[in-house]
Enzyme design. Structure first.
Site, mmCIF file in Angstrom:
data_model
loop_
_atom_site.group_PDB
_atom_site.id
_atom_site.type_symbol
_atom_site.label_atom_id
_atom_site.label_comp_id
_atom_site.label_asym_id
_atom_site.label_seq_id
_atom_site.Cartn_x
_atom_site.Cartn_y
_atom_site.Cartn_z
ATOM 1 N N ILE A 373 14.475 -1.630 44.412
ATOM 2 C CA ILE A 373 14.828 -1.848 43.006
ATOM 3 C C ILE A 373 14.538 -0.545 42.264
ATOM 4 O O ILE A 373 13.401 -0.080 42.244
ATOM 5 C CB ILE A 373 14.020 -2.997 42.397
ATOM 6 C CG1 ILE A 373 14.263 -4.295 43.176
ATOM 7 C CG2 ILE A 373 14.365 -3.186 40.918
ATOM 8 C CD1 ILE A 373 13.348 -5.428 42.763
ATOM 9 N N HIS A 374 15.565 0.032 41.670
ATOM 10 C CA HIS A 374 15.418 1.342 41.038
ATOM 11 C C HIS A 374 15.549 1.236 39.522
ATOM 12 O O HIS A 374 16.384 0.476 39.033
ATOM 13 C CB HIS A 374 16.501 2.293 41.577
ATOM 14 C CG HIS A 374 16.343 3.701 41.136
ATOM 15 N ND1 HIS A 374 15.354 4.521 41.644
ATOM 16 C CD2 HIS A 374 17.026 4.424 40.215
ATOM 17 C CE1 HIS A 374 15.451 5.708 41.062
ATOM 18 N NE2 HIS A 374 16.460 5.670 40.193
#
Length: 399
Positions: A373-374
């Site tokens: 998850i960025h």
């Protein structure tokens, strides 16, 4: 049921039935009778007596006293560098009270040393927390009418006597079990000869003492991690098992589901640069599985929030908190993960989910196949590619 130092507590059994009798200075309270008795009295901070550190109990405080001080602590000496000492030193110094840590051994010595070095570097180099290593005070004296204290110790490097004035002296050198007033030996409950904690593990259950209907949970139980969530979880599980025993379900899968596994328990040390972990340290992993079977994947990186905000110290040097992610795998078992460690912001939040994954037997391949998850710090664990054996630097220069 609660007690304190003003009460004498006796536990005794009458076959299956157990009774607790409390006697106070003013008279007898009476007795409480139950089929099962759970001892969950925890422990309290240890402060050495005059034979070790003169006047320590007279002039110093413990971590229990920090939030009930009647005035600001001022210049503070924290004695002890376990997680409690390091946490206290961290938040007191960050609040603006100059803090020194004095310890006999290496700070956080039972934890992963790569991670400890990151924590120490931030506290010493960035926050300017002072460390006096390899020393312990032999005396504390009142400094006249000034309200502060003279701490004396012998420098282990040159054997010279040293002394310094502090406003507050805080001991954080360990805890002792609250079994002193329980008279547990009268009913045959076995205690560890050194720690005086209750020995469990009888009949194959960690919380079962040497007496059939007496159990122990939490810090008072020998070998139990001294962590509040462990005490809470084990107590809840024990209550469930008591109910299943009443329903004759002791040999069922649901009963076994409520036996707490004391291995691979996650935790976080809330130092200014937080450190969370689950599983083995690199040192213990090599000891358990052999150095030749252990590989480490790691990364040193700057969290996004540190890249955006430019902070400077008093000397106009940029202050950036570096984070560190570390995965320890057993090469002899399909690179199964045996330890995860993280140093950086929101450490507890990062590690909680990975603790479940480690319990489920996660491998390095499972991490590699997971989409991150960025932009988060947690995504670092699913993109680790630099191994220690490669000799490459773990420092990252970009996202």
């Amino acid at each position: 049921f609660f007690f304190n130092d003003t009460a004498t507590t006796e536990i005794y059994t009458e076959q299956i039935v157990g009774s607790v009798r409390c006697v106070q200075e003013t008279g007898t309270w009476g007795s409480i009778t139950a089929d099962k008795i759970i001892v969950a009295i925890g422990g309290r901070p240890y402060i050495p007596d005059d034979s070790i550190s003169k006047n320590a109990r007279k002039y110093s405080i413990s971590s229990d006293d920090v939030f009930s001080l009647k005035k600001p602590p001022g210049k503070t000496l924290v004695i002890g560098s376990g997680y409690i000492g390091m946490e206290c030193a961290g938040f007191m110094h960050t609040l603006g009270f100059p803090t020194t840590v004095m310890s006999r051994s290496r700070p956080l010595r039972v934890h992963d040393q790569d991670c400890v070095n990151q924590v120490l570097d931030y506290m010493e180099r960035i926050l300017k927390v002072r460390f006096i290593k390899g020393n312990m005070p032999y005396a504390i004296e009142k400094n006249g009418e000034d309200g502060n204290y003279i701490v004396k110790w012998k420098d282990t490097l040159n054997q010279q006597d040293r002394e310094e004035v502090f406003d507050t002296v805080l001991f954080a050198v360990g805890r002792v079990a609250n079994t002193k007033y329980m008279n547990l030996d009268k009913v045959g409950v076995k205690l560890h000869p050194d720690s005086k904690k209750i020995i469990g593990g009888f009949k194959g259950e960690a919380e079962q003492t040497s007496v059939e209907n007496i159990y122990a949970v939490g810090d008072v139980l020998e070998g139990c991690p001294e962590l509040t969530p462990v005490a809470m979880k084990s107590a809840r599980f024990l209550a469930h098992r008591f109910q299943f025993q009443k329903e004759n379900k002791e040999n069922t899968d649901i009963y076994k589901r409520y036996i707490l596994d004391y291995k691979e328990i996650p935790s976080t040390i809330f130092t200014p640069l937080e450190y969370s972990y689950v599983g083995l340290t690199e040192e213990l992993a090599k000891e358990k599985h052999g150095s030749e079977n252990i590989e480490v994947y790691h990364s040193v990186f700057t969290p996004l929030e540190e890249q955006i905000i430019q902070r400077m110290d008093h000397n106009l040097n940029f202050m950036k908190r570096k984070s560190y992610a570390k995965v320890i795998v057993n090469k002899a078992d399909k690179e199964r993960v045996v330890g995860l460690h993280y140093v950086g912001p929101n450490a507890g939040e990062v590690m909680q989910g990975y603790a479940v994954a480690l319990k489920m037997g996660i491998t390095k391949e499972d991490l590699d196949r997971t989409v991150g998850i960025h932009p988060t710090v947690s995504e670092e664990f699913v993109s680790l590619h630099v191994s220690k054996s490669s000799g490459q630097s773990p420092e990252k220069t970009s996202c």
